[in-house]
Design a protein around this motif. Structure first.
Motif, PDB file in Angstrom:
ATOM      1  N   GLY A 255       6.549 -19.749  -6.002  1.00 29.10           N
ATOM      2  CA  GLY A 255       6.450 -20.335  -4.676  1.00 29.10           C
ATOM      3  C   GLY A 255       7.666 -20.115  -3.808  1.00 29.10           C
ATOM      4  N   ARG A 256       8.592 -19.266  -4.261  1.00 32.31           N
ATOM      5  CA  ARG A 256       9.804 -18.995  -3.463  1.00 32.31           C
ATOM      6  C   ARG A 256       9.497 -18.050  -2.305  1.00 32.31           C
ATOM      7  NH1 ARG A 256      11.881 -18.847  -8.857  1.00 32.31           N
ATOM      8  NH2 ARG A 256      11.583 -16.577  -8.907  1.00 32.31           N
ATOM      9  N   LEU A 257       8.470 -17.217  -2.455  1.00 32.29           N
ATOM     10  CA  LEU A 257       8.015 -16.333  -1.392  1.00 32.29           C
ATOM     11  C   LEU A 257       6.504 -16.470  -1.261  1.00 32.29           C
ATOM     12  CD1 LEU A 257      10.094 -13.071  -2.054  1.00 32.29           C
ATOM     13  CD2 LEU A 257      10.483 -14.786  -0.282  1.00 32.29           C
ATOM     14  N   VAL A 258       6.011 -16.300  -0.031  1.00 29.88           N
ATOM     15  CA  VAL A 258       4.585 -16.466   0.243  1.00 29.88           C
ATOM     16  C   VAL A 258       4.043 -15.185   0.886  1.00 29.88           C
ATOM     17  CG1 VAL A 258       2.843 -17.791   1.502  1.00 29.88           C
ATOM     18  CG2 VAL A 258       4.888 -18.945   0.599  1.00 29.88           C
ATOM     19  N   PRO A 259       3.001 -14.561   0.307  1.00 24.20           N
ATOM     20  CA  PRO A 259       2.392 -13.380   0.941  1.00 24.20           C
ATOM     21  C   PRO A 259       1.705 -13.758   2.250  1.00 24.20           C
ATOM     22  CG  PRO A 259       1.787 -13.552  -1.376  1.00 24.20           C
ATOM     23  CD  PRO A 259       2.409 -14.852  -1.007  1.00 24.20           C
ATOM     24  N   VAL A 260       1.803 -12.879   3.249  1.00 16.89           N
ATOM     25  CA  VAL A 260       1.135 -13.097   4.531  1.00 16.89           C
ATOM     26  C   VAL A 260       0.380 -11.819   4.912  1.00 16.89           C
ATOM     27  CG1 VAL A 260       2.849 -14.777   5.296  1.00 16.89           C
ATOM     28  CG2 VAL A 260       3.143 -12.358   5.885  1.00 16.89           C
ATOM     29  N   LEU A 261      -0.578 -11.971   5.793  1.00 19.69           N
ATOM     30  CA  LEU A 261      -1.368 -10.851   6.321  1.00 19.69           C
ATOM     31  C   LEU A 261      -2.065 -10.062   5.221  1.00 19.69           C
ATOM     32  CD1 LEU A 261       1.135  -9.572   9.054  1.00 19.69           C
ATOM     33  CD2 LEU A 261      -0.896 -10.983   9.404  1.00 19.69           C
ATOM     34  N   GLN A 262      -2.443 -10.745   4.139  1.00 20.81           N
ATOM     35  CA  GLN A 262      -3.092 -10.043   3.043  1.00 20.81           C
ATOM     36  C   GLN A 262      -4.476  -9.516   3.425  1.00 20.81           C
ATOM     37  OE1 GLN A 262      -0.712  -9.002   0.993  1.00 20.81           O
ATOM     38  NE2 GLN A 262      -2.127  -9.353  -0.694  1.00 20.81           N
ATOM     39  N   GLY A 263      -5.107 -10.142   4.427  1.00 19.38           N
ATOM     40  CA  GLY A 263      -6.391  -9.631   4.883  1.00 19.38           C
ATOM     41  C   GLY A 263      -6.294  -8.279   5.550  1.00 19.38           C
ATOM     42  N   TYR A 264      -5.083  -7.888   5.924  1.00 15.46           N
ATOM     43  CA  TYR A 264      -4.840  -6.589   6.566  1.00 15.46           C
ATOM     44  C   TYR A 264      -4.106  -5.618   5.638  1.00 15.46           C
ATOM     45  CZ  TYR A 264      -6.010  -9.120  10.853  1.00 15.46           C
ATOM     46  OH  TYR A 264      -6.646  -9.864  11.817  1.00 15.46           O
ATOM     47  N   ASN A 265      -3.825  -6.044   4.415  1.00 22.57           N
ATOM     48  CA  ASN A 265      -3.078  -5.207   3.481  1.00 22.57           C
ATOM     49  C   ASN A 265      -3.921  -3.981   3.119  1.00 22.57           C
ATOM     50  OD1 ASN A 265      -1.702  -4.071   1.259  1.00 22.57           O
ATOM     51  ND2 ASN A 265      -0.881  -6.063   0.689  1.00 22.57           N
ATOM     52  N   PRO A 266      -3.422  -2.757   3.365  1.00 24.51           N
ATOM     53  CA  PRO A 266      -4.210  -1.549   3.066  1.00 24.51           C
ATOM     54  C   PRO A 266      -4.281  -1.232   1.580  1.00 24.51           C
ATOM     55  CG  PRO A 266      -2.047  -0.935   3.857  1.00 24.51           C
ATOM     56  CD  PRO A 266      -2.123  -2.441   3.982  1.00 24.51           C
ATOM     57  N   GLY A 267      -3.540  -1.989   0.766  1.00 22.04           N
ATOM     58  CA  GLY A 267      -3.588  -1.754  -0.672  1.00 22.04           C
ATOM     59  C   GLY A 267      -2.777  -0.557  -1.127  1.00 22.04           C
ATOM     60  N   ASP A 268      -1.861  -0.085  -0.288  1.00 22.83           N
ATOM     61  CA  ASP A 268      -1.060   1.077  -0.679  1.00 22.83           C
ATOM     62  C   ASP A 268      -0.100   0.707  -1.811  1.00 22.83           C
ATOM     63  OD1 ASP A 268       0.245  -0.550   1.276  1.00 22.83           O
ATOM     64  OD2 ASP A 268       1.788   0.986   1.470  1.00 22.83           O
ATOM     65  N   ARG A 269       0.259   1.695  -2.556  1.00 23.13           N
ATOM     66  CA  ARG A 269       1.131   1.503  -3.717  1.00 23.13           C
ATOM     67  C   ARG A 269       2.316   2.449  -3.654  1.00 23.13           C
ATOM     68  NH1 ARG A 269      -1.465  -0.947  -8.202  1.00 23.13           N
ATOM     69  NH2 ARG A 269      -3.613  -1.588  -7.757  1.00 23.13           N
ATOM     70  N   GLU A 270       3.369   2.067  -4.340  1.00 21.91           N
ATOM     71  CA  GLU A 270       4.521   2.942  -4.504  1.00 21.91           C
ATOM     72  C   GLU A 270       4.629   3.306  -5.975  1.00 21.91           C
ATOM     73  OE1 GLU A 270       8.156   1.504  -2.774  1.00 21.91           O
ATOM     74  OE2 GLU A 270       7.576   2.353  -0.844  1.00 21.91           O
ATOM     75  N   ASP A 271       4.608   4.612  -6.244  1.00 26.34           N
ATOM     76  CA  ASP A 271       4.736   5.078  -7.622  1.00 26.34           C
ATOM     77  C   ASP A 271       6.198   5.061  -8.056  1.00 26.34           C
ATOM     78  OD1 ASP A 271       2.030   5.505  -7.873  1.00 26.34           O
ATOM     79  OD2 ASP A 271       2.149   7.587  -7.183  1.00 26.34           O
ATOM     80  N   ILE A 272       6.395   4.875  -9.337  1.00 28.74           N
ATOM     81  CA  ILE A 272       7.731   4.857  -9.931  1.00 28.74           C
ATOM     82  C   ILE A 272       7.826   6.039 -10.880  1.00 28.74           C
ATOM     83  CG2 ILE A 272       9.388   3.517 -11.280  1.00 28.74           C
ATOM     84  CD1 ILE A 272       7.641   1.018 -10.435  1.00 28.74           C
ATOM     85  N   HIS A 273       8.795   6.907 -10.660  1.00 32.18           N
ATOM     86  CA  HIS A 273       8.962   8.110 -11.473  1.00 32.18           C
ATOM     87  C   HIS A 273      10.370   8.198 -12.046  1.00 32.18           C
ATOM     88  CE1 HIS A 273       5.558   9.448  -8.896  1.00 32.18           C
ATOM     89  NE2 HIS A 273       5.190  10.130  -9.952  1.00 32.18           N
ATOM     90  N   ALA A 274      10.457   8.798 -13.209  1.00 33.00           N
ATOM     91  CA  ALA A 274      11.730   9.301 -13.721  1.00 33.00           C
ATOM     92  C   ALA A 274      11.780  10.782 -13.377  1.00 33.00           C
ATOM     93  CB  ALA A 274      11.835   9.097 -15.223  1.00 33.00           C
TER      94      ALA A 274
END
Length: 317
Positions: A255-274
């Motif tokens: 509860g320290r941070l609250v997500p907002v505008l999730q209805g508009y979230n495009p669902g994009d992701r960031e990949d993690i690579h070595a």
């Protein structure tokens, strides 16, 4: 024994040389083949894969999206073959100094807890670990491995995927109580934002509008040099930030941070690579051991988000 023209590793090697040297003729010269022979081999490879790898023009060659993906994988496979042969011939054990560069959030949350076990399993390796969100040049910094989060630029580096994470816009409860919760991306104009001191491929924050994606971003009142600094500014109520869930999931759960505008979230992701340099010479056993260790033990998972009855977002599952 398989003939050269049906040898898949040979096809990969020729393809990599064409990309690295920028054309069929220099690749042919380097491999002591004819340009027409190289061209036919690449065409046969594309036909076998059922996709175009290289766009050919009179001036230059450019990789297609499929070609870039195949190039990265081919680099890795060729490097592994070289390493396997080298270790089989010499019986090399992982030893020596290993220099690893990682972005701060991933390094602190996912890599640091694993380091004691890695060093225990490989007592002849000594580790230099640098945590920074600054994009480094592995050759200049003499780093063996770097952890990169987000889109990778085309390069001669080999990339091994470690995980992926969704992005989310968040604010501290205290900030949202003062400034209000944005209902649409247009509301961001009346909010305060946390940005970056370094350039990113994407400048604004993406939001979905039907079948389109638009960008919006609140006026920046603070900028951070790394994800952990941005997180702490957001926790302090400075403004809204867009961060990866692998980094701030525990803050949302608590509860320290609250997500907002999730209805508009495009669902994009960031990949993690070595990423590492490995196709111009045999990969040292210490580098291979570390990359294999990360690939086996790193577990990047995003928490689930669900809207509660009161309209706020909470973690479930």
């Amino acid at each position: 024994m398989a003939r050269f023209d049906t040898n898949r590793s040979a096809e990969m090697e020729v393809f990599v040389r064409v990309v690295d040297l920028g054309g069929f003729t220099p690749a042919a010269r380097k491999m002591r083949l004819t340009p027409s022979g190289v061209s036919k081999l690449i065409s046969r490879l594309e036909a076998r894969l059922g996709t175009r790898l290289i766009n050919r023009t009179t001036r230059k060659l450019t990789l297609t999206e499929e070609g870039q993906a195949f190039y990265q994988r081919a680099l890795r496979i060729l490097a592994e073959m070289e390493e396997a042969e080298r270790e089989a011939a010499s019986g090399a054990a992982p030893r020596g100094r290993l220099t690893v560069n990682s972005n701060i959030p991933f390094g602190m949350m996912h890599m640091m807890p694993l380091i004691p076990r890695f060093l225990q399993e490989h007592p002849e390796i000594t580790l230099d670990l640098v945590l920074t969100d600054t994009l480094i040049d592995l050759m200049q910094e003499r780093a063996d491995v770097a952890i990169r989060v987000g889109p990778l630029k085309a390069s001669r580096l080999i990339a091994r995927k470690l995980g992926t994470s969704r992005m989310v816009v968040v604010g501290a409860p205290g900030y949202l109580a003062r400034a209000g919760t944005p209902k649409t991306p247009a509301d961001l104009a009346d909010h305060r934002g946390i940005g970056w001191t370094f350039s990113r491929i994407r400048g604004g924050w993406p939001f979905k509008r039907g079948d389109r994606t638009e960008e919006a971003v609140p006026p920046q009142v603070a900028r951070a040099s790394d994800g952990e600094a941005a997180r702490r500014l957001c926790l302090g109520g400075v403004g809204l930030a867009r961060l990866a869930l692998f980094h701030i999931g525990p803050d949302i759960e608590a509860g320290r941070l609250v997500p907002v505008l999730q209805g508009y979230n495009p669902g994009d992701r960031e990949d993690i690579h070595a990423v590492y340099v490995g196709h111009t010479a045999p990969l040292p056993a210490r580098v291979r051991a570390f990359i294999d260790f990360l690939a086996e033990h790193v577990r990047v998972s995003d928490p689930a988000l669900k809207r509660a009855a009161d309209g706020k977002w909470k973690m479930v599952g």
